[in-house]
Design a protein around this motif. Structure first.
Motif, mmCIF file in Angstrom:
data_model
loop_
_atom_site.group_PDB
_atom_site.id
_atom_site.type_symbol
_atom_site.label_atom_id
_atom_site.label_comp_id
_atom_site.label_asym_id
_atom_site.label_seq_id
_atom_site.Cartn_x
_atom_site.Cartn_y
_atom_site.Cartn_z
ATOM 1 N N GLY A 26 0.792 -1.225 0.000
ATOM 2 C CA GLY A 26 0.000 0.000 0.000
ATOM 3 C C GLY A 26 0.821 1.269 0.000
ATOM 4 O O GLY A 26 0.273 2.361 -0.177
ATOM 5 N N ASP A 27 2.134 1.137 0.196
ATOM 6 C CA ASP A 27 3.000 2.320 0.242
ATOM 7 C C ASP A 27 3.382 2.785 -1.158
ATOM 8 O O ASP A 27 3.305 2.041 -2.139
ATOM 9 N N LEU A 28 3.847 4.014 -1.196
ATOM 10 C CA LEU A 28 4.306 4.649 -2.426
ATOM 11 C C LEU A 28 5.812 4.867 -2.322
ATOM 12 O O LEU A 28 6.314 5.279 -1.277
ATOM 13 N N VAL A 29 6.555 4.568 -3.381
ATOM 14 C CA VAL A 29 7.993 4.830 -3.397
ATOM 15 C C VAL A 29 8.371 5.498 -4.711
ATOM 16 O O VAL A 29 7.712 5.330 -5.733
ATOM 17 N N GLY A 30 9.435 6.285 -4.667
ATOM 18 C CA GLY A 30 9.941 6.935 -5.868
ATOM 19 C C GLY A 30 9.312 8.269 -6.178
ATOM 20 O O GLY A 30 9.608 8.878 -7.211
#
Length: 232
Positions: free
Chosen positions: A76-80
């Motif tokens: 569920g996390d966002l990266v970049g």
């Protein structure tokens, strides 16, 4: 965990169903194998990644050549997103800790989504604030507490975010080297602390994981209230 099935602290868990669907429709699915880099420090930021399943580690090589573990990101996390927002290069390397599935969203599509869905912008701001707060907490802990206490606190931080369980007990799926990097200690010091009297009856160490045997006891050692998500 929210009623949607996404952790309430994750980027997707902060969104309404309509906003969440709008974000996920922007991307294409990609499977990343364990230990495979998703992005590398110094590369241009051409896309953001939503972690649909699995976990990733965010690491950075600092000026003296040492490797620093900045955080663990979960389902569920966002990266970049930072390189995309700043129109710059990646400031860290992101590597899969498990076989993971991500949704790859082009930079332009993501930026347009933020403009069209203020809710997504607010969720991004809240997520960024939480990450900064946790980084500051780790830094303050390193200055204020002995290794055993820092370990107890780090285990509770990580368990609160993942909520992983094995045999009915909470488990933190990190190697001792990774725990050492999180709390700013030597790996040997962490190994000794995990076997020492302060933690011996509170946790059980296995290969690449630490089982939490006594959450209230761990919280007492950590000098903090047990997170409500971890209490039965």
């Amino acid at each position: 965990m929210t009623s949607s099935g996404w952790h309430h602290l994750s980027f997707l868990g902060r969104l309404s169903p309509s906003a969440r669907d709008a974000v996920l429709r922007l991307g294409l699915p990609k499977t990343v194998q364990r230990d495979e880099p998703l992005m590398r420090q110094g590369e241009p930021g051409t896309a953001v990644y939503v972690l649909v399943d699995g976990r990733v580690a965010v690491t950075r090589v600092v000026e003296n050549g040492a490797l620093s573990l900045l955080g663990i990101r979960h389902r569920g996390d966002l990266v970049g997103e930072m390189a995309v927002i700043d129109d710059g290069v990646r400031t860290a390397t992101v590597t899969a800790l498990d076989r993971s599935v991500v949704s790859v969203i082009p930079a332009s599509s993501f930026l347009t989504c933020l403009k069209e869905h203020p809710e997504a912008m607010l969720a991004l701001s809240a997520m960024t604030g939480d990450r900064l707060t946790l980084a500051n907490i780790y830094r303050a802990d390193a200055a204020a507490y002995a290794v055993e206490v820092r370990l107890a606190r780090a285990l509770l931080y990580q368990a609160r975010r993942s909520l992983d369980r094995e045999h009915g007990r909470l488990v933190v799926k990190l190697r001792q080297k990774q725990l050492a990097m999180l709390i700013g200690a030597q790996e040997g010091t962490v190994q000794k602390a995990l076997r020492g009297s302060a933690l011996r009856d509170l946790v059980l160490c296995g290969r690449g994981r630490v089982l939490l045997l006594d959450v209230p006891g761990l919280a007492r050692l950590a000098e903090m209230e047990p997170p409500s998500e971890l209490c039965p």
